[in-house]
Design a protein around this motif. Structure first.
Motif, short mmCIF file in Angstrom:
data_model
loop_
_atom_site.label_atom_id
_atom_site.label_comp_id
_atom_site.label_asym_id
_atom_site.label_seq_id
_atom_site.Cartn_x
_atom_site.Cartn_y
_atom_site.Cartn_z
N ASP A 18 39.76 25.95 56.63
CA ASP A 18 40.52 25.82 57.69
C ASP A 18 41.91 24.98 57.36
O ASP A 18 42.90 25.29 58.04
CB ASP A 18 39.75 25.13 58.87
CG ASP A 18 38.72 25.92 59.59
OD1 ASP A 18 38.86 27.21 59.16
OD2 ASP A 18 37.89 25.40 60.07
N LEU A 25 49.50 29.01 58.32
CA LEU A 25 50.10 29.47 59.88
C LEU A 25 51.41 28.53 59.95
O LEU A 25 52.19 29.13 60.75
CB LEU A 25 49.11 29.01 60.67
CG LEU A 25 48.00 30.11 60.80
CD1 LEU A 25 46.91 29.49 61.67
CD2 LEU A 25 48.44 31.42 61.53
N PHE A 72 38.12 42.11 64.94
CA PHE A 72 38.67 40.71 64.86
C PHE A 72 39.72 40.25 64.26
O PHE A 72 40.47 39.75 64.85
CB PHE A 72 37.28 39.96 64.34
CG PHE A 72 37.80 38.50 63.93
CD1 PHE A 72 37.55 37.55 65.07
CD2 PHE A 72 38.30 38.06 62.85
CE1 PHE A 72 38.14 36.28 65.03
CE2 PHE A 72 38.61 36.43 62.84
CZ PHE A 72 38.48 35.76 63.90
N LYS A 75 42.42 41.36 66.92
CA LYS A 75 42.36 40.39 68.11
C LYS A 75 43.00 39.26 67.44
O LYS A 75 43.88 38.57 68.32
CB LYS A 75 41.07 40.21 68.58
CG LYS A 75 40.59 41.19 69.45
CD LYS A 75 39.06 40.86 70.12
CE LYS A 75 37.99 40.85 69.17
NZ LYS A 75 36.67 40.46 69.65
N LEU A 76 42.95 38.74 66.42
CA LEU A 76 43.15 37.49 65.94
C LEU A 76 44.84 37.70 65.74
O LEU A 76 45.65 36.99 66.05
CB LEU A 76 42.90 37.11 64.52
CG LEU A 76 43.31 35.45 64.24
CD1 LEU A 76 42.56 34.78 64.97
CD2 LEU A 76 43.10 35.77 62.64
N PHE A 79 46.63 37.70 69.16
CA PHE A 79 46.81 36.31 69.45
C PHE A 79 47.91 35.71 69.15
O PHE A 79 48.71 34.81 69.61
CB PHE A 79 45.46 35.56 69.26
CG PHE A 79 45.23 34.30 69.67
CD1 PHE A 79 44.95 33.89 70.94
CD2 PHE A 79 45.62 33.15 68.86
CE1 PHE A 79 44.88 32.43 71.55
CE2 PHE A 79 45.37 31.74 69.20
CZ PHE A 79 45.28 31.70 70.57
N LEU B 76 43.68 28.47 68.23
CA LEU B 76 43.30 29.41 67.44
C LEU B 76 41.86 29.10 66.80
O LEU B 76 41.00 29.93 66.66
CB LEU B 76 44.08 29.45 66.24
CG LEU B 76 44.00 30.58 65.20
CD1 LEU B 76 44.70 31.85 65.84
CD2 LEU B 76 44.73 30.32 64.13
N LEU B 77 41.47 27.92 66.54
CA LEU B 77 40.44 27.59 65.93
C LEU B 77 39.18 27.95 67.32
O LEU B 77 38.13 28.38 66.93
CB LEU B 77 40.31 25.95 65.94
CG LEU B 77 38.91 25.57 65.17
CD1 LEU B 77 38.48 26.15 63.96
CD2 LEU B 77 38.54 24.21 65.15
N PHE B 79 39.35 30.16 69.34
CA PHE B 79 39.23 31.67 69.21
C PHE B 79 38.45 32.24 68.23
O PHE B 79 37.38 33.11 68.32
CB PHE B 79 40.68 32.37 69.25
CG PHE B 79 40.77 33.80 69.19
CD1 PHE B 79 40.78 34.62 70.18
CD2 PHE B 79 40.54 34.55 67.89
CE1 PHE B 79 40.94 36.18 70.17
CE2 PHE B 79 40.68 35.80 67.71
CZ PHE B 79 40.65 36.69 68.78
N ILE B 80 38.32 31.56 66.93
CA ILE B 80 37.61 31.58 65.81
C ILE B 80 36.20 31.28 65.79
O ILE B 80 35.17 32.33 65.87
CB ILE B 80 38.42 31.30 64.42
CG1 ILE B 80 39.58 31.98 64.11
CG2 ILE B 80 37.21 31.28 63.35
CD1 ILE B 80 40.22 31.15 63.28
N GLU B 83 34.21 33.53 68.35
CA GLU B 83 33.88 34.95 67.56
C GLU B 83 32.77 34.61 66.69
O GLU B 83 31.65 35.37 66.55
CB GLU B 83 34.92 35.35 66.88
CG GLU B 83 34.68 36.49 65.91
CD GLU B 83 34.94 37.90 66.60
OE1 GLU B 83 35.31 37.88 67.99
OE2 GLU B 83 34.33 39.11 66.23
#
Lengths: 93, 93
Positions: A18, A25, A72, A75-76, A79, B76-77, B79-80, B83
């Motif tokens: 992470d 990012l 996935f 979708k990401l 986003f 974002l986290l 969202f992940i 999932e």
């Protein structure tokens, strides 16, 4: 206790990944800010559907090869792109 | 034409970062699948609000240090994680 050790070990690796994701990012947003400034200077629209279509097809292929669910990944990316477009639109006031 | 070269160069770097993101996420999902199997075997709930709270606080801090919008990092986290929880719930049928 050894089982709980497994969970702690998985989580420690997830935390490392992470942190790497966050830093990638951050670099990605620096680049999309440059793209946004370029587009604003050249009066180009914030969204570019043709480019997005190419990106999605490429990332779906990469995801499949890496055994990540391509839906996935798509979708990401959508986003992230919607956040980028929000920034680009804001840059024009 | 040299301006367009700038845009192409930014996009090429974005594509490289996206490929790296996809591969990190593929590794992340391998780990969360292990966590999901562990939780299912130990009858633990799929979601873990205390762990998620810690993750979010840590990633917001990392994002801020990396000059990435912490609200974006948190969204974002989430969202992940949503999932991942969907996958964990599916693993139990």
């Amino acid at each position: 206790m050894s089982d709980n050790g497994d969970l702690a070990r998985y989580r420690s690796s997830i935390d490392n990944l992470d942190a790497a994701l966050i830093h990638l990012l951050a670099e990605r947003f620096k680049l999309t800010q440059e793209v946004g400034a370029y587009k604003a200077a050249h009066n180009m629209p914030a969204a570019d559907p043709a480019r997005e279509k190419e990106q999605i097809a490429r990332l779906r292929k990469l995801a499949t090869e890496a055994h990540l669910d391509p839906d996935f990944a798509e979708k990401l990316l959508n986003f992230i792109i919607s956040e980028v477009i929000r920034h680009h639109t804001a840059m024009r006031g």
